[in-house]
Enzyme design. Sequence first.
Site, PDB file in Angstrom:
ATOM      1  N   HIS A   1      67.801  12.379 -40.650  1.00  0.00           N
ATOM      2  CA  HIS A   1      68.729  11.588 -39.861  1.00  0.00           C
ATOM      3  C   HIS A   1      68.423  11.805 -38.393  1.00  0.00           C
ATOM      4  O   HIS A   1      68.057  12.907 -37.996  1.00  0.00           O
ATOM      5  CB  HIS A   1      70.185  11.990 -40.151  1.00  0.00           C
ATOM      6  CG  HIS A   1      71.144  10.921 -39.774  1.00  0.00           C
ATOM      7  ND1 HIS A   1      71.618  10.796 -38.497  1.00  0.00           N
ATOM      8  CD2 HIS A   1      71.672   9.904 -40.497  1.00  0.00           C
ATOM      9  CE1 HIS A   1      72.416   9.742 -38.457  1.00  0.00           C
ATOM     10  NE2 HIS A   1      72.463   9.179 -39.638  1.00  0.00           N
TER      11      HIS A   1
ATOM     12  N   ASP B   1      73.080   8.100 -47.604  1.00  0.00           N
ATOM     13  CA  ASP B   1      72.542   7.153 -48.574  1.00  0.00           C
ATOM     14  C   ASP B   1      71.924   7.806 -49.792  1.00  0.00           C
ATOM     15  O   ASP B   1      71.574   7.134 -50.753  1.00  0.00           O
ATOM     16  CB  ASP B   1      71.502   6.251 -47.896  1.00  0.00           C
ATOM     17  CG  ASP B   1      72.174   5.224 -47.012  1.00  0.00           C
ATOM     18  OD1 ASP B   1      73.278   4.805 -47.384  1.00  0.00           O
ATOM     19  OD2 ASP B   1      71.622   4.876 -45.973  1.00  0.00           O
TER      20      ASP B   1
HETATM   21  N1  CMC Z   1      60.507  12.128 -45.548  1.00  0.00           N
HETATM   22  C1  CMC Z   1      59.444  12.792 -45.062  1.00  0.00           C
HETATM   23  N2  CMC Z   1      59.270  13.124 -43.767  1.00  0.00           N
HETATM   24  C2  CMC Z   1      60.236  12.737 -42.912  1.00  0.00           C
HETATM   25  C3  CMC Z   1      61.378  12.030 -43.332  1.00  0.00           C
HETATM   26  C4  CMC Z   1      61.496  11.736 -44.705  1.00  0.00           C
HETATM   27  N3  CMC Z   1      62.566  11.074 -45.163  1.00  0.00           N
HETATM   28  N4  CMC Z   1      62.160  11.784 -42.279  1.00  0.00           N
HETATM   29  C5  CMC Z   1      61.546  12.294 -41.208  1.00  0.00           C
HETATM   30  N5  CMC Z   1      60.369  12.880 -41.593  1.00  0.00           N
HETATM   31  C6  CMC Z   1      59.433  13.618 -40.731  1.00  0.00           C
HETATM   32  C7  CMC Z   1      58.601  12.684 -39.880  1.00  0.00           C
HETATM   33  O1  CMC Z   1      57.396  12.317 -40.533  1.00  0.00           O
HETATM   34  C8  CMC Z   1      58.387  13.525 -38.660  1.00  0.00           C
HETATM   35  O2  CMC Z   1      57.395  14.484 -38.974  1.00  0.00           O
HETATM   36  P1  CMC Z   1      56.379  15.026 -37.822  1.00  0.00           P
HETATM   37  O3  CMC Z   1      57.245  15.714 -36.825  1.00  0.00           O
HETATM   38  O4  CMC Z   1      55.470  15.930 -38.559  1.00  0.00           O
HETATM   39  O5  CMC Z   1      55.707  13.805 -37.274  1.00  0.00           O
HETATM   40  C9  CMC Z   1      59.713  14.283 -38.488  1.00  0.00           C
HETATM   41  O6  CMC Z   1      60.226  14.388 -39.819  1.00  0.00           O
HETATM   42  C10 CMC Z   1      60.724  13.602 -37.580  1.00  0.00           C
HETATM   43  O7  CMC Z   1      60.912  12.261 -38.056  1.00  0.00           O
HETATM   44  P2  CMC Z   1      61.227  11.016 -37.136  1.00  0.00           P
HETATM   45  O8  CMC Z   1      60.809   9.773 -37.851  1.00  0.00           O
HETATM   46  O9  CMC Z   1      60.616  11.259 -35.767  1.00  0.00           O
HETATM   47  O10 CMC Z   1      62.792  11.109 -37.010  1.00  0.00           O
HETATM   48  P3  CMC Z   1      63.734   9.944 -36.572  1.00  0.00           P
HETATM   49  O11 CMC Z   1      64.939  10.572 -35.998  1.00  0.00           O
HETATM   50  O12 CMC Z   1      62.989   8.963 -35.704  1.00  0.00           O
HETATM   51  O13 CMC Z   1      64.072   9.176 -37.936  1.00  0.00           O
HETATM   52  C11 CMC Z   1      65.084   8.560 -39.965  1.00  0.00           C
HETATM   53  C12 CMC Z   1      65.242   9.349 -38.662  1.00  0.00           C
HETATM   54  C13 CMC Z   1      66.435   8.522 -40.680  1.00  0.00           C
HETATM   55  C14 CMC Z   1      64.660   7.122 -39.653  1.00  0.00           C
HETATM   56  C15 CMC Z   1      64.012   9.247 -40.852  1.00  0.00           C
HETATM   57  O14 CMC Z   1      64.428  10.578 -41.149  1.00  0.00           O
HETATM   58  C16 CMC Z   1      63.718   8.484 -42.136  1.00  0.00           C
HETATM   59  O15 CMC Z   1      62.869   7.600 -42.128  1.00  0.00           O
HETATM   60  N6  CMC Z   1      64.428   8.825 -43.281  1.00  0.00           N
HETATM   61  C17 CMC Z   1      64.300   8.075 -44.498  1.00  0.00           C
HETATM   62  C18 CMC Z   1      65.114   6.782 -44.417  1.00  0.00           C
HETATM   63  C19 CMC Z   1      66.612   7.031 -44.556  1.00  0.00           C
HETATM   64  O16 CMC Z   1      67.056   7.757 -45.440  1.00  0.00           O
HETATM   65  N7  CMC Z   1      67.384   6.361 -43.690  1.00  0.00           N
HETATM   66  C20 CMC Z   1      68.853   6.412 -43.770  1.00  0.00           C
HETATM   67  C21 CMC Z   1      69.466   7.048 -42.582  1.00  0.00           C
HETATM   68  S1  CMC Z   1      71.204   7.418 -42.875  1.00  0.00           S
HETATM   69  C22 CMC Z   1      71.943   5.870 -42.918  1.00  0.00           C
HETATM   70  C23 CMC Z   1      72.206   5.368 -41.560  1.00  0.00           C
HETATM   71  O17 CMC Z   1      73.101   5.924 -40.887  1.00  0.00           O
HETATM   72  O18 CMC Z   1      71.510   4.427 -41.145  1.00  0.00           O
END
Ligand code: CMC
Length: 428
Positions: free
Chosen positions: A307, A364
């Site tokens: 998140h 989710d």
């Molecule tokens: N599985 C594997 N690796 C992950 C995941 C995941 N679900 N989420 C983040 N990472 C890794 C990412 O690859 C990165 O690694 P590194 O630092 O080595 O490059 C690190 O963790 C940070 O990730 P980020 O993408 O920079 O983080 P963010 O804050 O931009 O993204 C997120 C947050 C929710 C989009 C992301 O965690 C994600 O894609 N999760 C899966 C989709 C999901 O479940 N979304 C629902 C969110 S809750 C509902 C809502 O409120 O919308």
Amino acid sequence: MPNSAEVKVNGQSYELPVIEGTEQETAIDISAFRAQTGVITIDPGFKNTGSTKSAITFLDGETGILRYRGYPIEQLADQSSFLEVSYLLIYGDLPSPTELAEFQGRITQHTLVHEDFKKILDGFPSTAHPMGVLSSLVTALTAFYPQSLDPNRSWEEVNLSIIRIIAKMPTFAAWSYKNQMGHPVMYPNNNLDYCSNFLHLMFGLPSTEYEVNPIVAKALDKLLILHADHEQNCSASTVRIVGSSQASLYASLSAGINALWGPLHGGANQAVIEMLENIKVDGGDTKKWMAKAKDKNDPFRLMGFGHRVYKNFDPRARIIKKAADEVLEALGVVDPVLDIAKGLEQEALEDQYFVDRKLYPNVDFYSGIIYRALGIPTEMFTVMFALGRLPGWIAQWKEMRENKEPIGRPRQIYTGENERDYKPLSAR
Ligand code: CMC
């Protein structure tokens, strides 16, 4: 300045005001920074940028706190109702019994949608994703209520637009499903409460009396409360930014629905179940899928994990996990996908990759499992999220209007070509 930050640009120091919220979060106010220094700040994805001051929802991602208008989500999920929470979010405080009765009464009065909406629905093929249908029907409200186009009209008129959309959203949501099924649409039943009416609209058929299961209606009500607002996320920011151009409430909300659709936001609940089913079909080897999620050359991510703001735990996920266990037991549902989900969660919580990046199950991860148990089809999961998020979007839009916020218009750092002369086709 009593509390300020000093920034040096090209050797020259500038003092910037620091502002503090009611929960002592602090921010450096850069609104005059470019005018003072000639430079902008850059922050792709707004990871560190506050876009507004807001009094609606407080969340602390480090300690897993979520409060609507100061009330802890745990208390609201346990003791309140979705319509009461909607009132709280939109109007700022808990209603008195009379205020709540009046609010519910007005919503009940506006549940029916114009018959011509059926013609719009008929234009969609049954392959249409319900989210696309939902956002289109919400936009179409502007055609039936042209007075809603101008957000500057009297508060009574704006409030009527608010009441109308809360009243009609369950009908639109259910009709988006009926369209997919090729089934006749149902009319609202005003003798039922909000969630029971939605279930009737979804699962009722003209030929058969549909009996609402109170366990299902109660679980649904709780899920909607948990989804009702989440401060400046992707869809709420979209609603605010669209509304900041003085586009209408319905246009802004429709944009929010589309922003929610993506798998990184509200679409994650559908993606989670699809992922769990894939793992099951693939033999249930969670370790293999964990390895894929960690492999930087593999685009696969563990859906329902991570998140932007919660870096410890998502309080909504805790409530939902407990509710999932209760609902499945009460309904006597045995879902093998739940075991896969629990196994994945356990492994991820102990895995260094996930621990280092503070990736925990989000709202989710378990919501799809409850929706399945309640009989809601997978493609409708994000629609359910939209139904729940509606009051939050309305509250964000209303606050943005009341704050008289300027049009949202970020800047950029240009990285394209410098000026060059056009060459006619014959010279290329
Ligand atoms: N599985 C594997 N690796 C992950 C995941 C995941 N679900 N989420 C983040 N990472 C890794 C990412 O690859 C990165 O690694 P590194 O630092 O080595 O490059 C690190 O963790 C940070 O990730 P980020 O993408 O920079 O983080 P963010 O804050 O931009 O993204 C997120 C947050 C929710 C989009 C992301 O965690 C994600 O894609 N999760 C899966 C989709 C999901 O479940 N979304 C629902 C969110 S809750 C509902 C809502 O409120 O919308």
